[in-house]
Design a protein around this motif. Sequence first.
Motif, PDB file in Angstrom:
ATOM      1  N   VAL A  54       1.067  -1.286  -0.086  1.00  0.00           N
ATOM      2  CA  VAL A  54      -0.110   0.008   0.137  1.00  0.00           C
ATOM      3  C   VAL A  54       1.007   1.283  -0.008  1.00  0.00           C
ATOM      4  O   VAL A  54       0.444   2.295  -0.511  1.00  0.00           O
ATOM      5  CB  VAL A  54      -0.917  -0.025   1.147  1.00  0.00           C
ATOM      6  CG1 VAL A  54      -0.264   0.291   2.502  1.00  0.00           C
ATOM      7  CG2 VAL A  54      -2.048   1.032   1.158  1.00  0.00           C
ATOM      8  N   TYR A  55       1.995   1.030   0.492  1.00  0.00           N
ATOM      9  CA  TYR A  55       3.284   2.289   0.519  1.00  0.00           C
ATOM     10  C   TYR A  55       3.616   2.515  -0.831  1.00  0.00           C
ATOM     11  O   TYR A  55       3.409   3.845  -1.250  1.00  0.00           O
ATOM     12  CB  TYR A  55       4.330   1.970   1.400  1.00  0.00           C
ATOM     13  CG  TYR A  55       3.762   1.786   2.955  1.00  0.00           C
ATOM     14  CD1 TYR A  55       3.284   2.843   3.572  1.00  0.00           C
ATOM     15  CD2 TYR A  55       4.015   0.454   3.489  1.00  0.00           C
ATOM     16  CE1 TYR A  55       2.792   2.708   4.962  1.00  0.00           C
ATOM     17  CE2 TYR A  55       3.663   0.221   4.695  1.00  0.00           C
ATOM     18  CZ  TYR A  55       3.006   1.319   5.436  1.00  0.00           C
ATOM     19  OH  TYR A  55       2.568   1.046   6.856  1.00  0.00           O
ATOM     20  N   ARG A  56       3.852   1.607  -1.639  1.00  0.00           N
ATOM     21  CA  ARG A  56       4.544   1.952  -2.904  1.00  0.00           C
ATOM     22  C   ARG A  56       3.159   2.319  -3.832  1.00  0.00           C
ATOM     23  O   ARG A  56       3.172   3.279  -4.377  1.00  0.00           O
ATOM     24  CB  ARG A  56       4.649   0.406  -3.556  1.00  0.00           C
ATOM     25  CG  ARG A  56       5.112   0.608  -5.113  1.00  0.00           C
ATOM     26  CD  ARG A  56       5.599  -0.581  -5.638  1.00  0.00           C
ATOM     27  NE  ARG A  56       4.458  -1.358  -5.956  1.00  0.00           N
ATOM     28  CZ  ARG A  56       3.756  -1.266  -7.290  1.00  0.00           C
ATOM     29  NH1 ARG A  56       4.186  -0.209  -8.208  1.00  0.00           N
ATOM     30  NH2 ARG A  56       2.779  -2.027  -7.609  1.00  0.00           N
ATOM     31  N   ARG A  57       1.837   1.709  -3.869  1.00  0.00           N
ATOM     32  CA  ARG A  57       0.938   2.335  -4.395  1.00  0.00           C
ATOM     33  C   ARG A  57       0.640   3.874  -3.952  1.00  0.00           C
ATOM     34  O   ARG A  57       0.034   4.600  -4.889  1.00  0.00           O
ATOM     35  CB  ARG A  57      -0.291   1.359  -4.294  1.00  0.00           C
ATOM     36  CG  ARG A  57      -0.125   0.109  -4.828  1.00  0.00           C
ATOM     37  CD  ARG A  57      -1.251  -0.750  -4.789  1.00  0.00           C
ATOM     38  NE  ARG A  57      -1.627  -1.243  -3.433  1.00  0.00           N
ATOM     39  CZ  ARG A  57      -2.608  -1.283  -2.790  1.00  0.00           C
ATOM     40  NH1 ARG A  57      -3.878  -0.934  -3.412  1.00  0.00           N
ATOM     41  NH2 ARG A  57      -2.771  -1.737  -1.286  1.00  0.00           N
ATOM     42  N   SER A  58       0.581   4.086  -2.713  1.00  0.00           N
ATOM     43  CA  SER A  58       0.289   5.317  -2.185  1.00  0.00           C
ATOM     44  C   SER A  58       1.328   6.386  -2.855  1.00  0.00           C
ATOM     45  O   SER A  58       0.975   7.404  -3.117  1.00  0.00           O
ATOM     46  CB  SER A  58       0.229   5.282  -0.724  1.00  0.00           C
ATOM     47  OG  SER A  58      -0.838   4.571  -0.269  1.00  0.00           O
TER      48      SER A  58
END
Length: 80
Positions: A54-58
């Motif tokens: 979710v950090y990469r997508r965010s």
Amino acid sequence: MAAYTLLQLFEVALASAILLIGVLTRSATVALLGGGLLIAKAILNILWPEGGSVYRRSLIGYSVAAIFWLGGTIVYHFAG
């Protein structure tokens, strides 16, 4: 309902409120900010099937939102 789902709904409601405030006050930069946050949330969810944290997508989504906001503000400055 899961906590993550509630968080996403809250983020969408907040971004929509920012967009609405920008439109009602005729503030292009605030409206662009709200629109950019909604774009970021959409990108975050669009990339979900691709995998990744979710950090990469965010990071991807909010980077695109920042580019949208900055580009829109520059265009508004020179067009207005």
